[in-house]
Design a protein around this motif. Structure first.
Motif, mmCIF file in Angstrom:
data_model
loop_
_atom_site.group_PDB
_atom_site.id
_atom_site.type_symbol
_atom_site.label_atom_id
_atom_site.label_comp_id
_atom_site.label_asym_id
_atom_site.label_seq_id
_atom_site.Cartn_x
_atom_site.Cartn_y
_atom_site.Cartn_z
ATOM 1 N N GLU A 82 0.826 -1.199 0.000
ATOM 2 C CA GLU A 82 0.000 0.000 0.000
ATOM 3 C C GLU A 82 0.868 1.259 0.000
ATOM 4 N N GLY A 83 2.012 1.188 0.671
ATOM 5 C CA GLY A 83 2.875 2.361 0.742
ATOM 6 C C GLY A 83 3.447 2.771 -0.605
ATOM 7 N N LEU A 84 3.492 1.840 -1.552
ATOM 8 C CA LEU A 84 3.972 2.142 -2.903
ATOM 9 C C LEU A 84 2.829 2.286 -3.903
ATOM 10 N N GLY A 85 1.612 2.021 -3.462
ATOM 11 C CA GLY A 85 0.490 2.009 -4.398
ATOM 12 C C GLY A 85 0.490 0.800 -5.300
ATOM 13 N N ALA A 86 1.291 -0.208 -4.950
ATOM 14 C CA ALA A 86 1.397 -1.398 -5.804
ATOM 15 C C ALA A 86 0.146 -2.255 -5.729
ATOM 16 N N ASP A 87 -0.598 -2.182 -4.612
ATOM 17 C CA ASP A 87 -1.806 -3.004 -4.493
ATOM 18 C C ASP A 87 -2.842 -2.594 -5.532
ATOM 19 N N ARG A 88 -3.020 -1.295 -5.747
ATOM 20 C CA ARG A 88 -3.973 -0.835 -6.762
ATOM 21 C C ARG A 88 -3.431 -1.046 -8.179
ATOM 22 N N ARG A 89 -2.142 -0.904 -8.326
ATOM 23 C CA ARG A 89 -1.561 -1.080 -9.654
ATOM 24 C C ARG A 89 -1.709 -2.524 -10.142
ATOM 25 N N MET A 90 -1.808 -3.485 -9.209
ATOM 26 C CA MET A 90 -1.937 -4.892 -9.603
ATOM 27 C C MET A 90 -3.226 -5.156 -10.368
ATOM 28 N N VAL A 91 -4.289 -4.415 -10.050
ATOM 29 C CA VAL A 91 -5.577 -4.670 -10.695
ATOM 30 C C VAL A 91 -5.921 -3.654 -11.775
ATOM 31 N N ALA A 92 -5.177 -2.557 -11.849
ATOM 32 C CA ALA A 92 -5.513 -1.501 -12.805
ATOM 33 C C ALA A 92 -5.583 -1.978 -14.261
ATOM 34 N N PRO A 93 -4.669 -2.854 -14.733
ATOM 35 C CA PRO A 93 -4.744 -3.264 -16.149
ATOM 36 C C PRO A 93 -6.055 -3.950 -16.524
ATOM 37 N N PHE A 94 -6.730 -4.549 -15.568
ATOM 38 C CA PHE A 94 -7.957 -5.276 -15.891
ATOM 39 C C PHE A 94 -9.115 -4.343 -16.209
ATOM 40 N N ARG A 95 -8.977 -3.076 -15.870
ATOM 41 C CA ARG A 95 -10.048 -2.134 -16.179
ATOM 42 C C ARG A 95 -10.223 -1.987 -17.683
ATOM 43 N N ARG A 96 -9.120 -2.151 -18.414
ATOM 44 C CA ARG A 96 -9.206 -2.004 -19.870
ATOM 45 C C ARG A 96 -9.841 -3.221 -20.536
ATOM 46 N N HIS A 314 -6.037 2.193 5.775
ATOM 47 C CA HIS A 314 -5.870 2.948 4.546
ATOM 48 C C HIS A 314 -5.207 4.303 4.788
ATOM 49 N N THR A 315 -4.490 4.414 5.904
ATOM 50 C CA THR A 315 -3.838 5.673 6.221
ATOM 51 C C THR A 315 -2.348 5.644 5.911
ATOM 52 N N VAL A 316 -1.851 4.590 5.275
ATOM 53 C CA VAL A 316 -0.455 4.552 4.860
ATOM 54 C C VAL A 316 -0.246 5.572 3.745
ATOM 55 N N THR A 317 0.714 6.449 3.931
ATOM 56 C CA THR A 317 0.982 7.475 2.929
ATOM 57 C C THR A 317 1.657 6.842 1.716
ATOM 58 N N VAL A 318 1.063 7.035 0.564
ATOM 59 C CA VAL A 318 1.595 6.457 -0.667
ATOM 60 C C VAL A 318 2.682 7.361 -1.224
ATOM 61 N N VAL A 319 3.847 6.782 -1.489
ATOM 62 C CA VAL A 319 4.977 7.527 -2.058
ATOM 63 C C VAL A 319 4.980 7.323 -3.564
ATOM 64 N N ASP A 320 5.196 8.382 -4.302
ATOM 65 C CA ASP A 320 5.161 8.318 -5.767
ATOM 66 C C ASP A 320 6.492 7.803 -6.300
ATOM 67 N N LYS A 321 6.582 6.498 -6.441
ATOM 68 C CA LYS A 321 7.760 5.847 -7.026
ATOM 69 C C LYS A 321 7.262 4.821 -8.034
ATOM 70 N N PRO A 322 6.955 5.260 -9.243
ATOM 71 C CA PRO A 322 6.308 4.378 -10.233
ATOM 72 C C PRO A 322 7.091 3.109 -10.536
ATOM 73 N N ALA A 323 8.425 3.223 -10.644
ATOM 74 C CA ALA A 323 9.215 2.050 -11.006
ATOM 75 C C ALA A 323 9.110 0.962 -9.947
ATOM 76 N N ALA A 324 9.264 1.348 -8.687
ATOM 77 C CA ALA A 324 9.167 0.374 -7.599
ATOM 78 C C ALA A 324 7.756 -0.182 -7.490
ATOM 79 N N SER A 325 6.771 0.691 -7.669
ATOM 80 C CA SER A 325 5.379 0.256 -7.597
ATOM 81 C C SER A 325 5.075 -0.782 -8.672
#
Length: 557
Positions: A82-96, A314-325
């Protein structure tokens, strides 16, 4: 077999626990009282009776502590992602992928199943609800159908097998004195049968109601939610479910206000994130112009099935690091998918060595813990040691909130097992204790039909009744104990009977058949009445359970 007074006290305790489950009450108190009375009557010592209450939970905790660690490590991993936003990124491609209602239906099934298999449905529901459900509704899928797919794939199919984390098979196998790997394999097969049949029936029932893609469906969805929100504000208890889930009991996080909702600004902030993210529209407001709380967020009883994500999760601050995410969004699913493939290959062939005992669970925990360190390091190198430790502590806290209530329940049923009863009642080193449950079965076996089918359906029924409490895992010690005791007389293996009981317990209480279980969380995110969603799931799930039970007895044996 000569039955003693203690045997009848133990049997009375089982009956009271079943009756308490039917009344949708928490069974910890009757389990502890039954433990005390059974030990008191058997030994005639008040001191032993009192100490047995403590020893029963201690023995259960010792046997099940590996399960607690797995829960803690997987939860810690999710927090780090969650801190990298990787949890949401895992499902984002399925929206398309969801270009129409048919694709949306099966995409929700696949994504929910795999996320729930890796992390349990607890994080899957808010993640899917926030990111994919709005897209599915716009694609033409009705909200009720969206809730059906999430409940069947997550709370039902993934949780009932629990094939990756293996908490449920571990509980069932320990109580049945069976091999956890065999129970896990058979539960996995049965869960696919139940889920496949339920989804096929549900899709056939919904296929005529699938609509053309349109933004109109999202507008109608929001408008209907606004009407329910305004109604709830006028009468806070109008949508409150009956039973313990509505009031919020042990195992939840945060304060619970009127109507079973958590209170405080953290909740509003969490709901603002969950509703707004990925929906493609502004955060919905109620008639007072305030952020509308969509999820019920009730503090359900403490099991993985009945533990919705608390606001503070859901209070973990997400850091903007796209590559790591991006890296961790790809790495984590691939790592666990590789583990699943290995387990399947090892179970069906000799091409690779099979994992023994708790090796599979240990691999799950090892991957999770190293991922915690890697994600925390990628998020902030200077503080990753402290952050990693905080995630582990969060995981341990959640593990005991989620599974702590199982310990005194499991302790009572362990008292019915001869391998544990001597230790619980402090009978002395090397002294074999009484096997209360097994003795009762042996004494009554002449009155029991020697039919594998009848026994299997009986254990399935007990599991379904146990699940009426709405907490998911608390009935597994009971169904597992019955499986171990009845297997020999029924001519069906104890792992198969334990897996069948596990199906009944989790499909019922895990969040598909009873409206006061974690089905509330699913209904909240898709914005439909929980009772209506439970009714929709009933026929498909029951049909699947009947077929799976027949398959288990006739094929798995």
């Amino acid at each position: 077999m000569q039955l003693t007074a203690a045997h009848w006290v133990f049997l009375a305790g089982v009956v009271v626990i079943l009756a308490t489950m039917i009344m949708r009450k928490n069974i910890v108190v009757p389990a502890v009282i039954a433990t005390f009375l059974t030990a008191l009557v058997y030994t005639g010592s008040l001191a032993t009776g009192l100490s047995s209450v403590f020893n029963a939970s201690l023995v259960a905790a010792t046997s099940l502590f590996s399960i607690f660690l797995i829960i803690a490590m997987v939860t810690a991993m999710l927090r780090s992602l969650e801190g990298l936003g990787a949890d949401r990124r895992m499902v984002a491609p399925f929206r398309r992928v969801m270009r129409n209602g048919h694709l949306a239906f099966w995409t929700l099934v696949i994504v929910t199943y795999f996320i729930s298999l890796f992390f349990w449905p607890t994080p899957a529901v808010p993640l899917i609800g926030a990111v994919l459900v709005p897209v599915a509704i716009r694609a033409g899928l009705r909200p009720l159908a969206a809730g059906f797919t999430v409940a069947i794939a997550g709370q039902g199919m993934a949780l009932s097998s629990d094939y990756v984390i293996r908490v449920a098979p571990g509980l069932s196998a320990t109580a049945a004195n069976a091999d956890p790997a065999v129970v896990a394999d058979r539960a996995f097969v049965l869960s696919l049968i139940v889920g496949g049949i339920a989804l096929a029936i549900g899709y056939a029932m919904e296929i005529r109601n699938i609509r053309r893609p349109s933004d109109q469906w999202l507008d109608e969805w929001d408008a209907a939610a606004d009407r329910r929100s305004d109604s709830a504000e006028a009468d806070p208890d109008a949508d409150r479910p009956e039973g313990p889930a509505g009031g919020g009991t042990a195992g939840g996080g945060g304060a619970v206000g009127a109507g079973g909702r958590p209170t405080g600004p953290a909740t509003v902030a969490a709901e603002r994130e969950l509703v707004g993210a990925g929906a493609g529209s502004p955060v919905p407001l109620n008639s007072a112009g305030e952020p509308r709380i969509v999820g019920h967020g009730v503090a359900l009883r403490g099991t993985p099935a009945g533990e919705p994500v608390p606001a503070e999760a859901h209070t973990v601050t997400v850091v903007d690091k796209p590559a790591a995410s991006k890296f961790f969004a790809v790495f984590v699913p691939l790592a666990y998918l590789a583990l699943i493939i290995y387990l399947v290959i090892a179970s069906v062939s000799d091409a690779v060595p099979d994992l023994q005992g708790g090796d599979a669970a240990a691999l799950v925990g090892g991957i999770a813990l190293l991922t915690v360190f890697g994600a925390a390091f990628a998020r902030d190198r200077s503080t990753f040691m402290e952050t990693s430790a905080e995630h582990i502590v969060d995981g341990l806290v959640f593990a005991f909130k989620a599974m702590g209530v199982v310990l005194p329940i499991a302790g009572f049923f362990f008292l019915g097992n001869g391998e544990f009863s001597g230790q619980i009642m402090s009978l002395g080193e090397g002294v074999t204790g009484p096997a209360f449950l097994y003795d009762l079965v042996v004494a009554g076996q002449d009155q029991l039909p020697a039919s594998g089918l009848i026994t299997a359906f009986g254990i399935l029924l007990v599991g379904l009744i146990a699940g009426l409490e709405g907490s998911g895992f608390s009935g597994l010690p009971l169904t597992g104990s019955l499986a171990g005791s009845l297997a020999e007389g029924a001519g069906v293996s104890s792992p198969t009977l334990a897996a069948i009981g596990q199906m009944g317990n989790i499909w019922s209480g895990g969040g598909t058949l009873v409206a006061w279980s974690s089905l509330l969380a699913v209904a909240g995110f898709v914005r439909v009445p929980a009772v209506e969603l439970a009714r929709r799931c009933f026929l498909p799930v029951m049909a699947g359970l009947v077929v799976a039970t027949l398959f288990g007895v006739l094929v798995l044996g």
